[in-house]
Design a protein around this motif. Structure first.
Motif, short mmCIF file in Angstrom:
data_model
loop_
_atom_site.label_atom_id
_atom_site.label_comp_id
_atom_site.label_asym_id
_atom_site.label_seq_id
_atom_site.Cartn_x
_atom_site.Cartn_y
_atom_site.Cartn_z
N GLY A 139 0.82 -1.21 0.00
CA GLY A 139 0.00 0.00 0.00
C GLY A 139 0.86 1.26 0.00
O GLY A 139 0.56 2.23 -0.70
N ARG A 140 1.94 1.23 0.78
CA ARG A 140 2.82 2.41 0.81
C ARG A 140 3.48 2.65 -0.53
O ARG A 140 3.67 3.79 -0.95
N HIS A 198 0.91 4.21 -2.75
CA HIS A 198 0.73 5.59 -2.33
C HIS A 198 1.85 6.47 -2.88
O HIS A 198 1.62 7.53 -3.47
N HIS A 199 3.06 5.99 -2.69
CA HIS A 199 4.25 6.73 -3.16
C HIS A 199 4.19 6.92 -4.68
O HIS A 199 4.50 8.01 -5.19
N SER A 200 3.81 5.88 -5.39
CA SER A 200 3.75 5.96 -6.86
C SER A 200 2.68 6.93 -7.32
O SER A 200 2.87 7.67 -8.29
N LEU A 201 1.53 6.93 -6.63
CA LEU A 201 0.46 7.87 -7.00
C LEU A 201 0.95 9.30 -6.84
O LEU A 201 0.71 10.16 -7.70
N GLU A 202 1.67 9.55 -5.74
CA GLU A 202 2.21 10.90 -5.54
C GLU A 202 3.25 11.22 -6.61
O GLU A 202 3.27 12.33 -7.14
N VAL A 204 -3.29 4.53 1.47
CA VAL A 204 -3.60 3.42 0.55
C VAL A 204 -3.35 2.11 1.29
O VAL A 204 -2.32 1.95 1.93
N ARG A 205 -4.29 1.20 1.20
CA ARG A 205 -4.12 -0.14 1.76
C ARG A 205 -4.38 -1.13 0.64
O ARG A 205 -5.36 -1.02 -0.10
N ALA A 206 -3.52 -2.12 0.53
CA ALA A 206 -3.68 -3.12 -0.53
C ALA A 206 -4.23 -4.42 0.06
O ALA A 206 -3.83 -4.84 1.15
N ILE A 260 -7.88 -2.51 -3.59
CA ILE A 260 -7.06 -1.39 -3.15
C ILE A 260 -7.97 -0.37 -2.48
O ILE A 260 -8.90 0.14 -3.11
N GLU A 261 -7.73 -0.11 -1.21
CA GLU A 261 -8.55 0.83 -0.46
C GLU A 261 -7.81 2.15 -0.34
O GLU A 261 -6.70 2.20 0.18
N LEU A 262 -8.45 3.19 -0.85
CA LEU A 262 -7.83 4.51 -0.84
C LEU A 262 -8.60 5.41 0.11
O LEU A 262 -9.83 5.35 0.18
#
Lengths: 78, 78
Positions: free
Chosen positions: A18-19, A22-26, A36-38, B42-44
Motif C-alpha cells: 500500500g505504501r 501511495h508513493h507511486s500515485l504521488e 492506501v491499503r492493498a 485497493i482501499e484509498l
C-alpha cells in the motif's frame, strides 16, 4: 452462486504494498491521497448448496490469514 | 472519502493464482466450488476534492493493467 471475498490487512499491520502504491500515485502527480491499503479480492463461483458456514471456513482456513487479515464475504446476485 | 478499487482479471485471461486456490480448496475437502478468480482490492483514503475522473486516471495509469484487467471504483460512505 457468485461470492466475492474481500481480504484486507487489519488496521495497524504494516502494508508495504500500500505504501508503494501511495508513493507511486504521488510520484505520478495525484494529489489528495491520504492513505492506501492493498488487499485481495477472491471471486468464487460456488454451488447454491454451499452454506455460509462453509464459506466462512474457506476464508479462515485458506483465503485469509486471520492473524493479520480481516475478510468480508459478499454474495453477488447472479 | 474512502474508495475501494476492485481489480480483476478479464474473462479468458489465465489465472494461475485462482487455479491454485481452487485446487487447495478441493484438497481441503470443500465441495461445490466451480471456479475461483483472484484479484486485488485497493482501499484509498482520498480528499473529498478528488474527482471521479482523477480516480479513473489512477486506475488506468497505475492500479490496473488495462490489457488484462478490469477495474471497478466503489465509493464507501464514510
Amino acid at each position: 452462486m457468485k461470492v466475492r471475498v474481500h481480504v484486507s490487512l487489519k488496521p495497524g499491520v504494516l502494508d508495504p504494498q500500500g505504501r508503494a502504491i501511495h508513493h507511486s500515485l504521488e510520484g505520478l502527480g495525484f494529489a489528495g491521497v491520504n492513505d492506501v491499503r492493498a488487499g485481495r479480492l477472491i471471486e468464487l463461483d460456488v454451488a447454491d448448496s454451499v452454506t455460509d458456514a462453509a464459506l466462512d471456513e474457506m476464508c479462515r482456513k485458506l483465503l485469509a490469514n486471520m492473524v493479520i487479515e480481516n475478510y468480508r464475504v459478499e454474495k453477488v446476485a447472479a
